[in-house]
Design an enzyme around this catalytic site. Structure first.
Site, PDB file in Angstrom:
ATOM      1  NE  ARG A  89      -3.945   1.979   2.298  1.00 16.43           N
ATOM      2  CZ  ARG A  89      -4.212   2.691   3.387  1.00 16.43           C
ATOM      3  NH1 ARG A  89      -3.618   2.409   4.528  1.00 16.43           N
ATOM      4  NH2 ARG A  89      -5.090   3.662   3.340  1.00 16.43           N
ATOM      5  CG  HIS A 106      -1.584   5.249  -0.396  1.00 15.07           C
ATOM      6  ND1 HIS A 106      -2.357   5.943   0.507  1.00 15.07           N
ATOM      7  CD2 HIS A 106      -2.356   4.240  -0.834  1.00 15.07           C
ATOM      8  CE1 HIS A 106      -3.549   5.369   0.609  1.00 15.07           C
ATOM      9  NE2 HIS A 106      -3.569   4.327  -0.188  1.00 15.07           N
ATOM     10  CG  ASN A 115      -1.203   9.092   2.447  1.00 13.91           C
ATOM     11  OD1 ASN A 115      -1.637   8.094   1.868  1.00 13.91           O
ATOM     12  ND2 ASN A 115      -0.554  10.053   1.830  1.00 13.91           N
ATOM     13  CG  HIS A 128      -8.285  -3.861  -1.327  1.00 14.08           C
ATOM     14  ND1 HIS A 128      -9.243  -2.957  -1.698  1.00 14.08           N
ATOM     15  CD2 HIS A 128      -7.189  -3.111  -1.027  1.00 14.08           C
ATOM     16  CE1 HIS A 128      -8.765  -1.736  -1.643  1.00 14.08           C
ATOM     17  NE2 HIS A 128      -7.511  -1.796  -1.249  1.00 14.08           N
TER      18      HIS A 128
HETATM   19  C1  HEM Z   1      -9.494   1.226  -6.188  1.00 14.42           C
HETATM   20  C2  HEM Z   1      -9.209   2.173  -5.344  1.00 14.42           C
HETATM   21  C3  HEM Z   1      -8.765   1.912  -3.937  1.00 14.42           C
HETATM   22  C4  HEM Z   1      -9.358   2.353  -2.811  1.00 14.42           C
HETATM   23  C5  HEM Z   1     -10.597   3.233  -2.739  1.00 14.42           C
HETATM   24  C6  HEM Z   1      -8.619   1.824  -1.690  1.00 14.42           C
HETATM   25  C7  HEM Z   1      -8.914   2.080  -0.368  1.00 14.42           C
HETATM   26  C8  HEM Z   1      -8.330   1.438   0.701  1.00 14.42           C
HETATM   27  C9  HEM Z   1      -8.744   1.589   2.077  1.00 14.42           C
HETATM   28  C10 HEM Z   1      -9.850   2.517   2.569  1.00 14.42           C
HETATM   29  C11 HEM Z   1      -7.968   0.782   2.827  1.00 14.42           C
HETATM   30  C12 HEM Z   1      -8.055   0.606   4.344  1.00 14.42           C
HETATM   31  C13 HEM Z   1      -7.306   1.710   5.009  1.00 14.42           C
HETATM   32  C14 HEM Z   1      -7.624   1.798   6.479  1.00 14.42           C
HETATM   33  O1  HEM Z   1      -8.784   1.777   6.851  1.00 14.42           O
HETATM   34  O2  HEM Z   1      -6.694   1.904   7.259  1.00 14.42           O
HETATM   35  C15 HEM Z   1      -7.048   0.101   1.935  1.00 14.42           C
HETATM   36  C16 HEM Z   1      -6.103  -0.815   2.323  1.00 14.42           C
HETATM   37  C17 HEM Z   1      -5.220  -1.414   1.465  1.00 14.42           C
HETATM   38  N1  HEM Z   1      -5.053  -1.126   0.124  1.00 14.42           N
HETATM   39 FE1  HEM Z   1      -6.330  -0.085  -1.024  1.00 14.42          FE
HETATM   40  N2  HEM Z   1      -7.580   1.083  -2.151  1.00 14.42           N
HETATM   41  C18 HEM Z   1      -7.619   1.096  -3.525  1.00 14.42           C
HETATM   42  C19 HEM Z   1      -6.723   0.494  -4.381  1.00 14.42           C
HETATM   43  C20 HEM Z   1      -5.597  -0.188  -3.978  1.00 14.42           C
HETATM   44  C21 HEM Z   1      -4.536  -0.634  -4.849  1.00 14.42           C
HETATM   45  C22 HEM Z   1      -4.484  -0.337  -6.351  1.00 14.42           C
HETATM   46  C23 HEM Z   1      -3.622  -1.291  -4.078  1.00 14.42           C
HETATM   47  C24 HEM Z   1      -2.323  -1.935  -4.466  1.00 14.42           C
HETATM   48  C25 HEM Z   1      -1.711  -1.802  -5.604  1.00 14.42           C
HETATM   49  C26 HEM Z   1      -4.134  -1.280  -2.714  1.00 14.42           C
HETATM   50  C27 HEM Z   1      -3.539  -1.893  -1.647  1.00 14.42           C
HETATM   51  C28 HEM Z   1      -4.037  -1.908  -0.357  1.00 14.42           C
HETATM   52  C29 HEM Z   1      -3.537  -2.765   0.707  1.00 14.42           C
HETATM   53  C30 HEM Z   1      -2.453  -3.822   0.573  1.00 14.42           C
HETATM   54  C31 HEM Z   1      -4.267  -2.448   1.849  1.00 14.42           C
HETATM   55  C32 HEM Z   1      -4.103  -3.053   3.252  1.00 14.42           C
HETATM   56  C33 HEM Z   1      -3.119  -2.191   4.043  1.00 14.42           C
HETATM   57  C34 HEM Z   1      -2.853  -2.668   5.462  1.00 14.42           C
HETATM   58  O3  HEM Z   1      -3.185  -3.790   5.830  1.00 14.42           O
HETATM   59  O4  HEM Z   1      -2.273  -1.856   6.226  1.00 14.42           O
HETATM   60  N3  HEM Z   1      -5.304  -0.587  -2.687  1.00 14.42           N
HETATM   61  N4  HEM Z   1      -7.279   0.531   0.647  1.00 14.42           N
END
Ligand code: HEM
Length: 309
Positions: free
Chosen positions: A51, A55, A84, A182
């Site tokens: 992530r 980002h 972030n 995800h």
């Molecule tokens: C399509 C649009 C996307 C949205 C709206 C989105 C939104 C989010 C949100 C809201 C979270 C949880 C954050 C939290 O509550 O702390 C998250 C976690 C995550 N996102 Fe996305 N995301 C998107 C695309 C992506 C992409 C393209 C990747 C990787 C290339 C990605 C990788 C991750 C990962 C690995 C997590 C887990 C992080 C953790 O466990 O700390 N996301 N994302």
């Protein structure tokens, strides 16, 4: 003279696999080793690192601007922006950078450390491997405001998500492919409250969520308390980069509204063919890692990832 300089810039100005093969041959292996070592004690680290790279790339390009700390004389940096605020893993990047600086001073950029760490993260979680073109340099600008404008939000509609990715030069297909990330990691309850409690004026909970699943999530994510609670995207295999993301969505067990919206569009097409998806994911990650990169004489190689030189 001008011709020589231009030639030098153009030679240096593209990313390539093995960029550090001569200047610091052990660099890639060291990143891999340290990511593996730290993940042994923290199985959620791969998701965190993946992530962080994404980002970084979505705000002013892949230039490690997400790693800069607040500094006097500069606007608030990306890392303090609301989207972030749950980013983690900065100290692991610091550790990798410290080791690499000791071995090859002022050679490996923080941006490349993020890209190499993300690759190792996916591999470690059982996902596909790819060769990372390196040679990105670190940016000197970082803006919280730009982060808010550039990153997609979980409440976005399908059109908003598509437009956001398109604005970064990524297609619908790449967006859907990358969103499979995800399948690992966690979200904070605050990121899913609207779906669980404030869906619309007549329905409290998004009807697309499986009702037993919604009830379980509500037990963990009760409104007004447990502010810091997190829930796994994939309740079955939260640390494994597998096909469960699509299966969960199919069965109404997706967490984010944005994921559900994407699923409703086209995800089901991709869920059936794992080999095809792996190929597309590799290509999409390489494309993501090339967004607006600084190369050649642009930017700098930071000595400390949190500060400009
Ligand atoms: C399509 C649009 C996307 C949205 C709206 C989105 C939104 C989010 C949100 C809201 C979270 C949880 C954050 C939290 O509550 O702390 C998250 C976690 C995550 N996102 Fe996305 N995301 C998107 C695309 C992506 C992409 C393209 C990747 C990787 C290339 C990605 C990788 C991750 C990962 C690995 C997590 C887990 C992080 C953790 O466990 O700390 N996301 N994302």
């Amino acid at each position: 003279m001008v011709v020589i300089v231009l030639l030098k810039v153009s030679q240096l100005s593209s990313l390539r696999v093995g960029f550090y093969a001569k200047s610091c041959p052990a660099a890639e292996a060291i990143v891999s080793k340290l990511v593996r070592l730290k993940s042994r004690y923290n199985p959620s680290l791969p998701a965190v690192l993946l992530r962080l790279h994404y980002h970084d790339c979505f705000v002013a390009g892949c230039d490690a601007s997400v790693l800069l700390d607040p500094a006097s004389g500069y606007p608030p940096p990306e890392k303090v922006a609301l989207p972030n605020e749950s980013l983690r893993g900065f100290e692991v990047v610091d550790l990798i950078k410290t080791v690499l600086e000791a071995l090859c001073p002022s050679t490996i950029s923080c941006a490349d450390i993020l890209a190499l760490s993300a690759r190792e993260a996916v591999l470690l979680a059982g996902g596909p491997a790819w060769e990372v073109p390196t040679g990105c340099r670190d940016g000197r600008l970082s803006s919280a405001l730009l982060a808010v404008i550039s990153l997609p939000q979980p409440q976005f509609s399908a059109i908003q998500l598509k437009n956001n990715f398109l604005g970064h030069g990524l297609s619908d297909e790449e967006m859907i492919t990358l969103s499979r990330s995800h399948t690992i990691g966690f979200a904070r309850c605050v990121s899913i409250w609207d779906r669980l409690y404030y869906y619309n004026s007549t329905t409290e909970t998004d009807p697309r969520i499986n009702s037993a699943y919604a009830a379980r999530r509500k037990r963990i994510c009760a409104t007004g308390r447990n502010l810091g609670m997190i829930v796994p995207f994939d309740p079955v295999t939260p640390f494994k980069f597998d096909n469960m993301y699509y299966k969960n969505l199919e069965e109404g067990r997706g967490l984010l509204l944005s994921d559900q919206v994407l699923y409703d569009e086209t995800v089901s097409m991709l869920s059936r063919n794992s080999t095809e998806w792996e190929k597309r994911f590799r290509e999409a990650m390489i494309h993501l890692g090339s967004l607006n990169v600084k190369t050649g004489l642009q930017g700098e190689i930071r000595r400390n990832c949190r500060r400009r030189n």
